[in-house]
Design an enzyme around this catalytic site. Structure first.
Site, PDB file in Angstrom:
ATOM      1  N   GLY A   1     -23.294 -34.923 -15.031  1.00 22.36           N
ATOM      2  CA  GLY A   1     -24.083 -35.698 -14.077  1.00 22.36           C
ATOM      3  C   GLY A   1     -24.439 -37.106 -14.512  1.00 22.36           C
ATOM      4  N   GLY A   2     -23.984 -37.544 -15.672  1.00 23.19           N
ATOM      5  CA  GLY A   2     -24.334 -38.889 -16.119  1.00 23.19           C
ATOM      6  C   GLY A   2     -23.892 -39.967 -15.155  1.00 23.19           C
TER       7      GLY A   2
ATOM      8  CD  GLU B   1     -17.239 -29.837 -13.248  1.00 25.23           C
ATOM      9  OE1 GLU B   1     -16.353 -29.099 -13.742  1.00 25.23           O
ATOM     10  OE2 GLU B   1     -17.256 -31.086 -13.386  1.00 25.23           O
TER      11      GLU B   1
ATOM     12  NE  ARG C   1     -17.784 -29.308 -16.996  1.00 23.43           N
ATOM     13  CZ  ARG C   1     -18.172 -30.324 -17.760  1.00 23.43           C
ATOM     14  NH1 ARG C   1     -18.828 -30.083 -18.898  1.00 23.43           N
ATOM     15  NH2 ARG C   1     -17.907 -31.564 -17.413  1.00 23.43           N
TER      16      ARG C   1
ATOM     17  CG  ASP D   1     -15.355 -39.548 -16.473  1.00 21.46           C
ATOM     18  OD1 ASP D   1     -14.730 -40.414 -17.100  1.00 21.46           O
ATOM     19  OD2 ASP D   1     -16.121 -38.732 -17.009  1.00 21.46           O
TER      20      ASP D   1
ATOM     21  CB  CYS E   1     -13.801 -39.946 -23.036  1.00 25.19           C
ATOM     22  SG  CYS E   1     -13.609 -38.161 -22.882  1.00 25.19           S
TER      23      CYS E   1
END
Length: 448
Positions: free
Chosen positions: A109-110, A129, A134, A174, A227
């Protein structure tokens, strides 16, 4: 110890910069938080020092020894703990109030909460999600930060693309990745790494991006991020996407903190891949990330539509018990529509689409729970509100007692009371008989 195959690969890619890269991975990692603009425009003075993160106006570095996650203001949703480089994708997405925005791979949730802060609770934010546990964590963080315009889903991206063609103004992907950029943060990231994992992630990313492309309106913005350092998952994934979707292009972005992408690291890399962005741990204070800002051309197929359907569970009006409760609390709701889920009553954003057939965890702001002819205010409503008809400002010591589930003394009043710390709401208590009976959710209470 880092995987040998990874080290050899990075040495080949980075050349003379490789020693600086390795040195950076041995340094302590930077930690950060974002202040939540939905809570207050004038946040209280925090009991620890903050240094601005250059690419996110609400983002700050802090000293790890400060441990801000243990402060009651974290429970109040005044800030969200987030790795500084991870703040870049949502900043690049640049969502605006009133838009329809999708965070397709949203847990924990960032980035969802960062998007919500920029939207100011106006418009529709769909956060999805695929993994149920999660998704539940995502829903909890949406509640904690006082977000009212979010629809939380637990769906496969391909299924969403069937329901939302050309529906969103902006989409964030993301993507799940091999996690090379998190080697300094999580030992498990490098322990599970292999070339086969990289290839598997690249295939999965292609599928997710294809679903995201369907859901973006003509002229809309899509941000793809990972990432990881892997060219196969970064420039390679974007390059293949552009070949499959010639109506998309890489947008030039003013982001002087980040390094350019490397089209020379992938076969047949288009020159525009140099407009993608790489976040290197030896060039900034943060972990390794990659981002591409993609724009869809204005031409679109006529069958695509931006119009939402009526909402399953929608009611013409709030139940009388809820109306009476809101009047007693002196709550004024924004534009929206009521959604009834059994005993739970939500207030949804006006553009909420049809929910039938979707795994939805939260269709907006939860207002109340119906109980035998009466309504009790939901914890989410407390975290959304800044004021109510009855308010009690707590000391930090009192706040700690409240978060443990303890009662507090009161010399006056009766009925529902909004408890705050430094102007930030913590939850509900009910005054009766000289005490404030604790209504902080049992599952959230702290120990000790």
């Amino acid at each position: 110890m880092l995987p040998d195959a990874f080290c050899k690969k990075m040495e080949t890619l980075l050349g003379a910069a490789y020693p600086d890269f390795l040195t950076a991975l041995d340094r302590p990692r930077a930690v950060g938080l974002r202040l939540n603009p939905l809570k207050t425009e004038d946040p209280p003075v925090l009991p620890f020092a903050l240094t601005p993160v250059p690419w996110e106006p609400t983002g700050f570095y802090y000293d790890p020894e400060a441990r801000p996650g243990l402060h009651p203001w974290h429970d109040a949703g005044l800030y969200y703990l987030q790795e500084p480089s991870a703040m870049a994708p949502a900043a690049l997405l640049d969502p605006q109030p009133g838009e329809r925005v999708l965070d397709l791979c949203a847990a924990p949730g960032g980035k969802t909460t960062q998007i919500a802060g920029r939207m100011r609770n106006r418009g529709l934010l769909v956060c999805n999600e695929i993994h149920p546990k999660r998704a539940a964590v995502l829903s909890g963080n949406v509640e904690r930060l006082g977000i009212a315009n979010a629809l939380v889903l637990n769906e496969h991206p391909a299924r969403l693309s069937e329901r939302f063609p050309a529906f969103f103004d902006r989409v964030l992907v993301d993507a799940p990745c091999s996690g090379e950029g998190m080697f300094r943060k999580h030992d498990a990231a490098w322990a599970d790494w292999s070339p086969e994992t990289v290839a598997m992630c690249a295939r999965r990313q292609a599928e997710i991006l294809d679903s995201a492309a369907v859901m973006l309106r003509p002229g809309g913005r899509l941000v793809y991020s990972t990432c990881t350092f892997s060219p196969e998952e970064n420039e390679g994934t974007v390059s293949a996407f552009l070949r499959r979707h010639p109506d998309f292009s890489v947008e030039q972005t003013d982001a002087p903190w980040f390094a350019p992408g490397r089209p020379d690291w992938v076969p047949d890399g288009q020159p525009e891949l140099a407009r993608t962005l790489r976040l290197w741990p030896h060039l900034l204070r943060g972990e390794g990330h990659f981002a591409a800002v993609l724009r869809r051309g204005e031409a679109g197929e006529e069958r695509f539509t931006l119009r939402p359907s009526p909402c399953g569970g929608q009611s013409d009006r709030l139940p009388v018990e809820v109306q009476e409760l809101l009047r007693a609390l002196n709550v004024n709701l924004p534009a929206g529509l009521p959604v009834l889920w059994g005993e739970r009553v939500f207030w949804a954003p006006p553009d909420l689409p049809e929910l039938r057939g979707l795994k939805a965890l939260r269709p907006g702001l939860e207002l109340a729970v119906l109980k035998k002819g009466r309504a009790e205010p939901a914890h989410a409503l407390a975290l959304y509100l800044r004021e109510a008809s009855a308010v009690r400002d707590l000391s930090q010591t009192e706040a700690a007692h409240y978060l443990r589930g303890e009662t507090l003394p009161t010399a006056f009043g009766s009925g529902w009371t909004l408890l705050r710390l430094g102007g930030c709401s913590l939850g509900w208590a009910k005054a009766a008989g000289g005490v404030l009976k604790n209504h902080y959710p049992k599952g959230l209470r702290t120990l000790g």
